[in-house]
Design an enzyme around this catalytic site. Sequence first.
Site, short mmCIF file in Angstrom:
data_model
loop_
_atom_site.label_atom_id
_atom_site.label_comp_id
_atom_site.label_asym_id
_atom_site.label_seq_id
_atom_site.Cartn_x
_atom_site.Cartn_y
_atom_site.Cartn_z
N ASP A 197 24.34 77.65 87.08
CA ASP A 197 25.23 77.52 88.25
C ASP A 197 26.33 78.55 88.06
O ASP A 197 27.14 78.44 87.12
CB ASP A 197 25.81 76.10 88.31
CG ASP A 197 26.73 75.91 89.52
OD1 ASP A 197 27.26 76.91 90.04
OD2 ASP A 197 26.91 74.76 89.93
N ASN A 211 22.15 87.59 92.71
CA ASN A 211 21.62 87.27 94.05
C ASN A 211 22.23 86.00 94.64
O ASN A 211 22.34 85.89 95.87
CB ASN A 211 20.10 87.13 93.95
CG ASN A 211 19.51 86.45 95.16
OD1 ASN A 211 19.33 87.07 96.22
ND2 ASN A 211 19.21 85.16 95.05
N SER A 230 25.47 92.71 101.55
CA SER A 230 25.01 92.55 102.93
C SER A 230 25.63 93.66 103.76
O SER A 230 26.75 94.11 103.47
CB SER A 230 25.50 91.19 103.45
OG SER A 230 25.33 91.13 104.85
N TYR A 260 32.32 84.92 104.53
CA TYR A 260 31.10 85.57 104.05
C TYR A 260 31.27 87.09 104.03
O TYR A 260 31.03 87.75 103.01
CB TYR A 260 29.92 85.17 104.93
CG TYR A 260 28.60 85.75 104.46
CD1 TYR A 260 27.93 85.17 103.38
CD2 TYR A 260 28.03 86.86 105.07
CE1 TYR A 260 26.72 85.69 102.93
CE2 TYR A 260 26.82 87.39 104.62
CZ TYR A 260 26.18 86.80 103.56
OH TYR A 260 24.98 87.32 103.10
N LYS A 266 31.45 89.71 100.72
CA LYS A 266 30.50 90.79 100.44
C LYS A 266 31.23 92.14 100.36
O LYS A 266 30.81 93.03 99.61
CB LYS A 266 29.39 90.82 101.49
CG LYS A 266 28.48 89.58 101.44
CD LYS A 266 27.77 89.42 100.11
CE LYS A 266 26.79 88.25 100.11
NZ LYS A 266 26.09 88.07 98.82
N THR A 289 15.96 83.06 106.02
CA THR A 289 16.09 82.20 104.82
C THR A 289 16.93 80.98 105.20
O THR A 289 17.51 80.91 106.29
CB THR A 289 16.79 82.94 103.66
OG1 THR A 289 18.14 83.21 104.05
CG2 THR A 289 16.10 84.23 103.28
P1 NAP Z 1 19.01 81.25 100.30
O1 NAP Z 1 17.57 81.15 100.61
O2 NAP Z 1 19.96 80.21 100.79
O3 NAP Z 1 19.13 81.38 98.70
C1 NAP Z 1 20.36 81.36 98.06
C2 NAP Z 1 20.13 81.12 96.58
O4 NAP Z 1 21.40 81.10 95.91
C3 NAP Z 1 19.47 79.75 96.32
O5 NAP Z 1 18.59 79.86 95.23
C4 NAP Z 1 20.67 78.89 95.95
O6 NAP Z 1 20.35 77.77 95.16
C5 NAP Z 1 21.45 79.92 95.15
N1 NAP Z 1 22.82 79.49 94.88
C6 NAP Z 1 23.79 79.14 95.75
N2 NAP Z 1 24.89 78.77 95.09
C7 NAP Z 1 24.61 78.90 93.76
C8 NAP Z 1 25.33 78.67 92.58
N3 NAP Z 1 26.59 78.21 92.58
N4 NAP Z 1 24.73 78.94 91.38
C9 NAP Z 1 23.46 79.38 91.34
N5 NAP Z 1 22.70 79.59 92.43
C10 NAP Z 1 23.29 79.35 93.62
O7 NAP Z 1 19.61 82.63 100.82
P2 NAP Z 1 19.12 84.13 100.77
O8 NAP Z 1 19.20 84.63 102.15
O9 NAP Z 1 17.88 84.29 99.99
O10 NAP Z 1 20.34 84.79 99.99
C11 NAP Z 1 20.21 85.50 98.77
C12 NAP Z 1 21.28 86.57 98.74
O11 NAP Z 1 21.01 87.52 99.76
C13 NAP Z 1 22.69 86.04 99.01
O12 NAP Z 1 23.61 86.68 98.15
C14 NAP Z 1 22.93 86.45 100.44
O13 NAP Z 1 24.29 86.60 100.73
C15 NAP Z 1 22.18 87.77 100.49
N6 NAP Z 1 21.83 88.25 101.83
C16 NAP Z 1 21.00 87.52 102.62
C17 NAP Z 1 20.68 88.02 103.87
C18 NAP Z 1 19.76 87.28 104.80
O14 NAP Z 1 19.60 87.73 105.96
N7 NAP Z 1 19.13 86.19 104.40
C19 NAP Z 1 21.19 89.25 104.32
C20 NAP Z 1 22.03 89.96 103.49
C21 NAP Z 1 22.34 89.45 102.24
P3 NAP Z 1 20.01 76.32 95.81
O15 NAP Z 1 18.55 76.36 96.18
O16 NAP Z 1 20.31 75.38 94.68
O17 NAP Z 1 20.90 76.13 96.99
#
Ligand code: NAP
Length: 242
Positions: free
Chosen positions: A61, A88, A142, A165, A169, A200
């Site tokens: 965490d 990530n 992002s 958010y 970033k 996601t």
């Molecule tokens: P996601 O499916 O919600 O995955 C987020 C991950 O982060 C999950 O494994 C979550 O764990 C974990 N997490 C959250 N808080 C945490 C903590 N305190 N300690 C450890 N793990 C933690 O979202 P995603 O879209 O794949 O996001 C991944 C990254 O990509 C993020 O940094 C996000 O800002 C970035 N991003 C995403 C997008 C998009 O369009 N999706 C675009 C640009 C950037 P749990 O399963 O336990 O919640």
Amino acid sequence: MNGPRVALVTGGNKGIGYETARGLGQTGATVLVGARDPGRGATAAEKLAAEGIATVPLDLDVTDPVSVSAAAARVEREYGRLDILVNNAGILLERGQKPSQLPTEALRQTYATNVYGVVAVTNALLPLIQRAPAGRIVNVSSGLGSLTLTSDPHNPYAQFPLLAYNSSKSALNALTVAYANELRDTPIKVNAADPGYCATDLNRHSGPRTPAQGATIVIRLATLPDNGPTGAFFTEDGPQPW
Ligand code: NAP
């Protein structure tokens, strides 16, 4: 140095992190799937194992200093070094509030994961990354953290007024530059990745791209050759403005 590269992906149990773990596993790296929930970490590793990709679940965490130091101690004990760190794990708490309506607490919580969590994990693991021959750190940022894009009223990103958010970033981008500058005279490369808008849980699956597409640039930056860039921000298609 002997043996496969050792990689750690924070928040590797789902979404873009899971696909990054999968892709790095396919390169032959030993991938540690960081997960704040041990059950979710184990399930992700089992799913990958079913595809023939062996990974190791790692309780982590990023907001919990005890968890961060325990994870770093385990990596040191079991592997002695870390070649790739992918920061990530990230959260998006806003649900349509305008910046002027957002409680400060939402900012605090978002920064705890997206900013302070990255610093805590990076600092705890940097001594182990320095033991690797060619360390790579990738911060998953992002396009919404780009001040150039979000300050252009004609850019679609200006239509996402996510105070906590987006600014988290932007801060992550600044951290990327700061670490890259500190480590510029070492083999370690530190870059920020913009995965694009992917479907996601973070955005209730509203993005048009798949998490696997999002992971492409993350994996590329995690496996950069020695003549690759550092202190830069990339999408899959090339450099992204800060
Ligand atoms: P996601 O499916 O919600 O995955 C987020 C991950 O982060 C999950 O494994 C979550 O764990 C974990 N997490 C959250 N808080 C945490 C903590 N305190 N300690 C450890 N793990 C933690 O979202 P995603 O879209 O794949 O996001 C991944 C990254 O990509 C993020 O940094 C996000 O800002 C970035 N991003 C995403 C997008 C998009 O369009 N999706 C675009 C640009 C950037 P749990 O399963 O336990 O919640």
